[in-house]
Design a protein around this motif. Structure first.
Motif, PDB file in Angstrom:
ATOM      1  N   CYS A  53       0.835  -1.203   0.000  1.00 48.71           N
ATOM      2  CA  CYS A  53       0.000   0.000   0.000  1.00 48.71           C
ATOM      3  C   CYS A  53       0.873   1.258   0.000  1.00 48.71           C
ATOM      4  O   CYS A  53       1.748   1.426   0.856  1.00 48.71           O
ATOM      5  N   CYS A  56       0.256   3.394   3.199  1.00 46.13           N
ATOM      6  CA  CYS A  56       0.848   2.857   4.428  1.00 46.13           C
ATOM      7  C   CYS A  56       2.353   3.085   4.452  1.00 46.13           C
ATOM      8  O   CYS A  56       2.918   3.413   5.494  1.00 46.13           O
ATOM      9  N   CYS A  90      -4.204  -1.040   0.446  1.00 47.99           N
ATOM     10  CA  CYS A  90      -4.874  -1.858   1.453  1.00 47.99           C
ATOM     11  C   CYS A  90      -6.375  -1.509   1.515  1.00 47.99           C
ATOM     12  O   CYS A  90      -6.810  -0.490   0.977  1.00 47.99           O
TER      13      CYS A  90
END
Length: 116
Positions: A53, A56, A90
């Motif tokens: 991701c 992230c 994600c």
């Protein structure tokens, strides 16, 4: 008499039932060619890395609907939102991303569909 019993026994045999599916155990299978996906040595031509991701890794928590350049990377040229399996985002960030894209569409920062 021996001839009569042998002919009678062959007439009364029922054919063996064949399975109606083509799954495992359905019969003899030929091996796949080496170049086919999932087949033997040399079948995979490239290594696909696990997608991570972007939000992230860069520790971006808030996705703003005003950041059009960021959002355009997750919208296909036809105007569809690109799915997670293609982008590697994600689940939590994909939900935030889709909400931000929909908000920016509603106030005309992003287009709903491509122009023809």
């Amino acid at each position: 008499m021996a001839d009569e019993t042998s002919t009678q026994s062959t007439e009364h045999h029922a054919p063996t039932p064949r399975p109606s599916h083509s799954g495992p155990g359905a019969g003899p299978r030929t091996p796949r060619p080496a170049g086919a996906p999932g087949g033997g040595p040399g079948g995979r031509k490239f290594f696909r890395r696990k997608k991570v991701c972007k939000f992230c890794t860069e520790k971006i928590d808030a996705i703003s609907y005003r950041d059009v350049r960021l959002l355009q990377g997750f919208v296909a040229e036809r105007g569809k939102i690109v799915p997670r399996r293609l982008t590697g985002v994600c689940t939590r960030h994909q939900r935030k991303l889709s909400l931000a894209i929909k908000q920016s569409r509603n106030i005309a920062l992003l287009a709903f569909a491509a122009r023809f």
